[in-house]
Design an enzyme around this catalytic site. Structure first.
Site, short mmCIF file in Angstrom:
data_model
loop_
_atom_site.label_atom_id
_atom_site.label_comp_id
_atom_site.label_asym_id
_atom_site.label_seq_id
_atom_site.Cartn_x
_atom_site.Cartn_y
_atom_site.Cartn_z
N ASN A 186 -32.93 33.41 -31.72
CA ASN A 186 -31.22 33.39 -32.01
C ASN A 186 -30.56 32.04 -32.07
O ASN A 186 -29.84 31.50 -32.11
CB ASN A 186 -31.04 34.31 -31.47
CG ASN A 186 -31.41 34.65 -30.35
OD1 ASN A 186 -32.24 33.98 -29.36
ND2 ASN A 186 -30.81 35.54 -29.27
N GLU A 286 -35.62 35.90 -18.89
CA GLU A 286 -34.23 36.03 -19.54
C GLU A 286 -34.63 37.76 -21.30
O GLU A 286 -34.92 36.86 -21.80
CB GLU A 286 -33.57 35.17 -19.93
CG GLU A 286 -33.34 33.66 -18.88
CD GLU A 286 -32.88 34.52 -18.27
OE1 GLU A 286 -30.92 35.71 -18.30
OE2 GLU A 286 -31.84 33.80 -17.50
N CYS A 320 -27.71 37.95 -27.78
CA CYS A 320 -28.46 38.85 -26.46
C CYS A 320 -27.11 39.43 -26.01
O CYS A 320 -27.57 40.45 -25.03
CB CYS A 320 -29.86 38.47 -25.15
SG CYS A 320 -28.78 36.80 -24.74
N GLU A 496 -30.64 31.08 -15.10
CA GLU A 496 -30.23 30.17 -16.10
C GLU A 496 -29.07 28.93 -16.00
O GLU A 496 -27.67 29.91 -16.24
CB GLU A 496 -30.93 29.96 -17.52
CG GLU A 496 -32.13 30.76 -17.22
CD GLU A 496 -32.25 30.06 -18.51
OE1 GLU A 496 -31.97 30.65 -19.41
OE2 GLU A 496 -34.02 29.98 -18.88
P1 NAP Z 1 -39.80 38.45 -28.91
O1 NAP Z 1 -40.17 38.53 -30.28
O2 NAP Z 1 -39.59 38.42 -27.62
O3 NAP Z 1 -40.07 36.33 -29.56
C1 NAP Z 1 -39.92 35.33 -28.09
C2 NAP Z 1 -40.99 34.55 -28.65
O4 NAP Z 1 -41.80 35.02 -27.66
C3 NAP Z 1 -41.01 34.05 -29.38
O5 NAP Z 1 -41.72 32.81 -29.22
C4 NAP Z 1 -42.23 34.68 -29.65
O6 NAP Z 1 -42.79 34.08 -30.49
C5 NAP Z 1 -42.71 34.81 -28.45
N1 NAP Z 1 -44.11 35.98 -27.75
C6 NAP Z 1 -44.01 36.70 -29.00
N2 NAP Z 1 -45.25 37.58 -28.50
C7 NAP Z 1 -45.53 36.73 -28.00
C8 NAP Z 1 -47.22 36.99 -27.13
N3 NAP Z 1 -47.76 37.91 -27.39
N4 NAP Z 1 -47.30 36.34 -26.20
C9 NAP Z 1 -46.41 34.73 -25.96
N5 NAP Z 1 -45.63 35.50 -26.38
C10 NAP Z 1 -45.48 35.83 -27.50
O7 NAP Z 1 -38.07 37.75 -29.04
P2 NAP Z 1 -37.11 38.41 -30.13
O8 NAP Z 1 -37.48 39.29 -30.87
O9 NAP Z 1 -37.91 37.18 -31.59
O10 NAP Z 1 -35.72 37.66 -30.04
C11 NAP Z 1 -34.68 38.66 -29.30
C12 NAP Z 1 -35.29 38.98 -28.16
O11 NAP Z 1 -34.16 37.77 -27.65
C13 NAP Z 1 -33.74 39.76 -28.02
O12 NAP Z 1 -34.46 41.14 -27.44
C14 NAP Z 1 -32.72 39.23 -27.48
O13 NAP Z 1 -31.81 39.93 -26.40
C15 NAP Z 1 -34.06 38.78 -26.21
N6 NAP Z 1 -32.97 37.24 -25.64
C16 NAP Z 1 -32.54 37.50 -24.52
C17 NAP Z 1 -31.67 35.95 -24.35
C18 NAP Z 1 -31.39 36.03 -22.78
O14 NAP Z 1 -30.79 34.94 -22.24
N7 NAP Z 1 -31.76 37.31 -21.52
C19 NAP Z 1 -31.58 35.30 -25.09
C20 NAP Z 1 -31.44 35.36 -26.43
C21 NAP Z 1 -32.42 36.29 -27.02
P3 NAP Z 1 -43.15 34.01 -32.39
O15 NAP Z 1 -41.90 33.65 -32.51
O16 NAP Z 1 -44.62 33.68 -32.75
O17 NAP Z 1 -43.57 35.35 -31.98
#
Ligand code: NAP
Length: 518
Positions: A186, A286, A320, A496
């Protein structure tokens, strides 16, 4: 297959010919990015372009078209990247802070020079409108400026008041080592610089696994880092699709990696934490949010509407820190709902490269299906859709959703308990300050929260009682390099940016010196 980067030659493009991308077609933008050597279809390991025998396609969510391919690397490549980062760390940790600062500054300057290319890549991969993508590039660059400053100000302490008067203790802040970085789609640029700039400032080296939806922005940043003179191995970027789980496990379990910094979902954050437990690895997580946005009866309603738009609909609701639950005092409920609805009607949904478009597509089918499910659930439970409510049709892909406002939301609905991560504003009514605080805190996560009020006493009273890592008082924009960004509860831990960010990448060593006698 490994090829030399030959990156410096690619700077031959005359930057003075830079023209506004607003008036170029997306094909022309892609040509420019390619000409500048910034559409990188390789991973970067030890300063080399690494191509795998397998690849995966990266798609433009606005059209469904393929932008290019990335190597689908295996854990063997990750092993090589970790080895390279460890070797680089042995010398990089001794590079003076002022030199690391200069490297970060040069990297920042290149990011600004190629801001249009990077913004173009973000729009292609993520779908956000070009202007918003440009804003992300500036935000990403701001972490390099910030941590370039921090690199020269890593101070230990001298402790004199010891229980033994003949001993003095000096603390040394030292880089933790190789950092494993995993980032989401994102904010394809900012999530990388927010982590990597702090790591480099501290003297660490990093292996980045970018999101497979948005690897090109990450790899363009990696190319620019090399052009900026950041030594090979300090920043390795490894792409994968089919070996994701194995790579995640290896980063967590490999003893050469001393820390994991992750931004993404709470579910994956929990898995990484479990995997890191055998080696007791230091973690920064995060994770997901479910931000409450509270509008009190004494708020400036126009200001509250602008703030709600800024934090609810940015990135089509895929951030997020997006407001997920909008709580409005009964006295001003109708006024707020009407004004928000009117504002949302002016949004223009479409391809992020088209002039006038304010909101792009969602990232993939899973994302849009979740949004649809949340709207259908809210309607079934008595919510009234005032604008939007379904997929936006007539676009080149199926991933567009109409910005939506739903009134009469209740805590029975999915939008209360799950992060929608889409352009849907559910509006709840409350009748007392305590009810609003209790409803806001009724969540397993605690990242961002927002409070709109003109009453200073109430502002502090409520901010102090909210169980969240961040509170926006009369503002919907809380992200800044100067702000400690992070959450509590299942939104994770670590901060961060800000003066705290660099400490995530440092350890404190106490050196006690004996024999001091008068
Ligand atoms: P996600 O599924 O957790 O993916 C994030 C990253 O983790 C991607 O690079 C993904 O790779 C990787 N990943 C997934 N499964 C993994 C595993 N088993 N081992 C290692 N890496 C793995 O998150 P998303 O749904 O795409 O992103 C949105 C989420 O991020 C939301 O919940 C949002 O709130 C959160 N977010 C938090 C912040 C903050 O600063 N707190 C900022 C932005 C977003 P792939 O792309 O290859 O699947």
């Amino acid at each position: 297959m490994i090829r030399n980067c030959n990156i410096l030659l690619r700077r031959a493009v005359n930057r003075s010919t830079l023209i506004s991308r607003r008036y170029l077609s997306s094909e022309a933008i892609l040509d420019r990015i390619k000409q500048d050597g910034l559409l990188c279809e390789s991973s970067i390991i030890d300063g080399e372009e690494v191509y795998g025998s397998n690849t995966f396609a990266v798609q433009d969510p606005a059209t469904g078209g393929v932008i290019g391919t990335s190597p689908d690397l295996s854990v063997d490549s990750l092993d090589q990247a970790i080895g390279s980062s460890l070797a680089a760390f042995k010398t990089f940790k001794r590079v003076p802070g002022s030199e690391r600062s200069d490297m970060l500054t040069r990297w920042r300057n290149l990011i600004l020079e190629y801001a249009d290319d990077l913004a173009g890549l973000i729009t292609f991969e993520n779908g956000k409108p070009f202007n918003e993508a440009k804003g992300e590039v500036m935000y990403a660059a701001s972490f390099l400026s910030w941590f370039a400053g921090e690199a020269t100000r890593i101070y230990g302490d001298m402790i004199q008041p010891m229980s033994n008067s003949t001993v003095r203790t000096i603390t040394m802040l030292q880089p933790i080592g190789v950092v494993g970085v995993i980032t989401p789609w994102n904010f394809p640029a900012a999530m990388i610089t927010r982590k990597v700039a702090a790591a480099i400032a501290a003297g660490c080296t990093a292996v980045v696994k970018p999101d497979s939806e948005t690897p090109f922005t990450a790899l363009a940043l990696g190319q620019l880092a090399l052009r900026a003179g950041i030594p090979p191995g300090v920043l390795n970027i490894v792409t994968t699709k089919s070996s994701l789980a194995e790579m995640g496990k290896m980063l967590c379990e490999d003893p050469r990696v001393r820390k994991i910094s992750f931004t993404g979902s709470t579910a994956v954050g929990g898995l990484l934490m479990k995997q890191s437990s055998s080696g007791l690895k230091k973690l920064s997580l995060e994770l997901g949010g479910n931000a409450p946005f509270i509008v009190f009866e004494d708020a400036d309603i126009d200001q509250a509407v602008s703030a709600a738009i800024a934090c609810k609909f940015r990135g089509s609701g895929q951030t997020c820190v997006c407001a997920n639950r909008i709580y409005v005092a009964a006295q001003v409920y109708d006024e707020f709902v009407d004004k928000l609805t009117q504002a949302v009607r002016t949004f223009v949904v479409g391809n992020g490269f088209a002039d006038g478009v304010t909101h792009g597509p969602l990232i993939h089918e899973r994302a849009i299906a979740k949004v649809e499910r949340h709207v259908q659930d809210a309607v079934a439970l008595g919510g009234r859709v005032l604008v939007g409510g379904s997929r936006a049709t007539g676009h080149a892909s199926e991933l567009f959703f109409q910005p939506t406002v739903i009134r009469d939301a209740t805590n029975k609905m999915l939008i209360t308990h799950e992060e929608t991560f889409g352009p849907v504003a559910g509006i709840f009514k409350f009748s007392s300050e305590q009810d609003a605080i209790d409803a806001a805190n009724d969540s397993t996560v605690g990242l961002a929260s927002y409070v709109m009020t003109k009453d200073l006493s109430r502002a502090f009273r409520v901010a102090e009682q909210l169980d969240f890592g961040m509170v926006g008082l009369n503002t919907g924009l809380i992200s800044d390099a100067a702000v400690p960004f992070g959450g509590v509860k299942q939104s994770g831990f670590g901060r961060e940016g800000s003066k705290y960010g660099i400490h995530e990448y440092l350890t404190v060593k106490a050196v006690s010196v004996g024999g001091v006698v008068y």
